[in-house]
Design an enzyme around this catalytic site. Sequence first.
Site, PDB file in Angstrom:
ATOM      1  N   TYR A 101       0.439  -1.410  -0.108  1.00 58.67           N
ATOM      2  CA  TYR A 101      -0.102  -0.303  -0.527  1.00 58.67           C
ATOM      3  C   TYR A 101       1.067   1.340   0.041  1.00 58.67           C
ATOM      4  O   TYR A 101       0.409   2.149  -0.708  1.00 58.67           O
ATOM      5  CB  TYR A 101      -0.927  -0.131   0.875  1.00 58.67           C
ATOM      6  CG  TYR A 101      -2.086  -1.153   1.125  1.00 58.67           C
ATOM      7  CD1 TYR A 101      -2.982  -0.987   0.153  1.00 58.67           C
ATOM      8  CD2 TYR A 101      -1.939  -1.625   1.970  1.00 58.67           C
ATOM      9  CE1 TYR A 101      -4.564  -1.596  -0.676  1.00 58.67           C
ATOM     10  CE2 TYR A 101      -3.352  -2.406   1.740  1.00 58.67           C
ATOM     11  CZ  TYR A 101      -4.277  -2.588   1.099  1.00 58.67           C
ATOM     12  OH  TYR A 101      -5.361  -3.248   0.920  1.00 58.67           O
ATOM     13  N   GLU A 199       1.106 -29.525  18.027  1.00 55.53           N
ATOM     14  CA  GLU A 199       0.422 -29.208  16.769  1.00 55.53           C
ATOM     15  C   GLU A 199      -1.251 -28.277  17.959  1.00 55.53           C
ATOM     16  O   GLU A 199      -1.086 -27.187  17.126  1.00 55.53           O
ATOM     17  CB  GLU A 199      -0.084 -30.466  16.268  1.00 55.53           C
ATOM     18  CG  GLU A 199      -1.617 -29.868  14.960  1.00 55.53           C
ATOM     19  CD  GLU A 199      -1.632 -31.109  13.936  1.00 55.53           C
ATOM     20  OE1 GLU A 199      -0.926 -31.981  13.682  1.00 55.53           O
ATOM     21  OE2 GLU A 199      -2.043 -30.998  12.830  1.00 55.53           O
ATOM     22  N   ASP A 251      -0.920 -34.716  15.313  1.00 55.73           N
ATOM     23  CA  ASP A 251      -1.573 -36.007  15.126  1.00 55.73           C
ATOM     24  C   ASP A 251      -1.506 -36.619  14.201  1.00 55.73           C
ATOM     25  O   ASP A 251      -0.201 -36.597  13.116  1.00 55.73           O
ATOM     26  CB  ASP A 251      -2.912 -35.203  14.354  1.00 55.73           C
ATOM     27  CG  ASP A 251      -3.937 -34.263  14.926  1.00 55.73           C
ATOM     28  OD1 ASP A 251      -3.719 -34.299  16.672  1.00 55.73           O
ATOM     29  OD2 ASP A 251      -4.937 -33.509  14.242  1.00 55.73           O
TER      30      ASP A 251
END
Lengths: 366, 366
Positions: A101, A199, A251
Amino acid sequence: MSTDTPDIDASARERLIDLAAEFYDQFAAGEVPEMRLPTRTKSNIEYDEDSNVWVYGDRESTRSANSVRGARKLLKAIYTIDFLAEQLDEDRSSTLRELYYLSESWGEKEAQFSDQDESNQLIEDLEIVSHVTREDFHMRPEESGAKLMGPLRIREQTNRGDREIHCQDDVGQGGYQIPNNPDTIEFLDHDTDFVLCVETGGMRDRLVENGFDEDFSTLVVHLGGQPARATRRIIKRLHDELDLPVVVFTDGDPWSYRIYGSVAYGSIKSAHLSEYLATPEARFIGIQPADIVEYDLPTDPLSDSDINALESELTDPRFQTDYWREQIELQLDIGKKAEQQSLAARGLDFVTDTYLPERLTAMGVL
Amino acid sequence: MSTDTPDIDASARERLIDLAAEFYDQFAAGEVPEMRLPTRTKSNIEYDEDSNVWVYGDRESTRSANSVRGARKLLKAIYTIDFLAEQLDEDRSSTLRELYYLSESWGEKEAQFSDQDESNQLIEDLEIVSHVTREDFHMRPEESGAKLMGPLRIREQTNRGDREIHCQDDVGQGGYQIPNNPDTIEFLDHDTDFVLCVETGGMRDRLVENGFDEDFSTLVVHLGGQPARATRRIIKRLHDELDLPVVVFTDGDPWSYRIYGSVAYGSIKSAHLSEYLATPEARFIGIQPADIVEYDLPTDPLSDSDINALESELTDPRFQTDYWREQIELQLDIGKKAEQQSLAARGLDFVTDTYLPERLTAMGVL
């Protein structure tokens, strides 16, 4: 060991100015200015078997002012270098999005970025040619880093002065929020035996509630899914500077193995940052496919996309070890996956009283 | 004002036991046990014009043991109540996901949950009938809460003792990470004039780097997109207990107006928690569609889904005010949206030197 920010700033600034000076010298010698970069296609990124991280190959491409398009790219690089040098001078910082920007305020219209991909790409180019990381340009990431909890005392340089914080005694249940640039942190002293990266937030909170960090002198790092740059950086620094073993607890599915992979081996996208971000010595603690069988965990069946992901990991250079081949083949064979929180089926304390101590002993960490 | 956890625990436990006792009394009176709940369909959830939050209507549904399916539901409720009562007794906590897995360890197979939706739904049912929030059952959310930065000193009860923390002097650049249950926090003293909730991490970091919290005695709360329960809860407590004005600063697009809406008015899904989570007095600071015009901000065109979302907001009871109708119609008219970081097009200090002071003055907050 400690990060001396003023020195780092000065050296980052110098390398940027050197880049601009090269263009100047090329002009002065009557040459068409150019910038050389390693080719960033997949075919020029290799897995280095020695260092266990991704690195660029030998092929280079050239950004040259011999076309309008090329000249415009170099102009944008010059404007960006000017902005970054001033930012370092004033000890300020900004985000990639702000840079995009901000270019609208540059007087020269040709130097303005047409989209954010263009400015992001330019910053990556500058990282590669200058060998300075974007954090050292004071470009902050948008994403927050990890939370730490464990027996470690740090000093952080903030823009309001230094803060000394003990990551158990001086923080709430939520832990210590690491800043976007963890190189502002100095490790003062610690009573930590190893680093445990976790995690999910649910499991992180379980370990903290059960006092695992206290009982096992562990520094618990919350990954929160795919870890942010700041998280990967602090894990690497904890390993390299404090000589601490790092284990990763996720996991038990192919997407989580990739989380482990990004901590340990880095990613193709950030091949130029492997030295800064990757911890090849990090080890995977689980949930292993073998754990699903051994601990009889509640499971979900593998989906088609899980199976595809596992099969692609079988040919991924990062997972070319006997260990991973065995685990992935076992998982394809049993057709099941399990979450870390499924250990709760054996009781809320099973993970801290039984599972982690058994795995850490088997791995030789305890 | 302060949260006296042992009392809250005892009263939550008592309400749970009362529920179980009702079943017992129904049995003893020779009745078929049942549990009555407000019907949770969209048609029974109303926007209360007086309190400006979502509430349930008068319709009720009944869970009765007169069918095998109903009896099984009540059995699961009893097992869950037993688990929660024990958890409160032992001053422990767990996540929704752990509860689901934990049910596998219950001896009675019929009481085990068949999927996590079922256990999540049961906890919501228990919240509604007992008028106790799931935080007071010690059920922790998976998602982390906000980060605070500003002149506020708090005391947090952790499971390792109390921690007194000043949210500027005792924290790093990342701020104070609030715990999953912010009712463990007591507000000690403060020098705060108002609470500024910020959508993106990039803007939150900009305000902190520019010292906006110091210069304007502001408590900066990072929302991080759609805010977590813990974040909405602490905003409400800051407003109610410290009597602080709350303003919400987001991107200028329909999705961000919904972020404001969830802080201010709550959501349909958590209608039973509006009193606990919603801050109807919270006001929207921007980016307003009017700001896009007035400050000539860099924009993106509205997509089709943006236009649909704006049109549905025009009929959403939460946005039925002259202010919102005017802004939304203006935005549909100009066909543009702007991000909060687009203010950087006017320089990195524009947001803190000009935009926020002007808007806060116009709103009467400064």
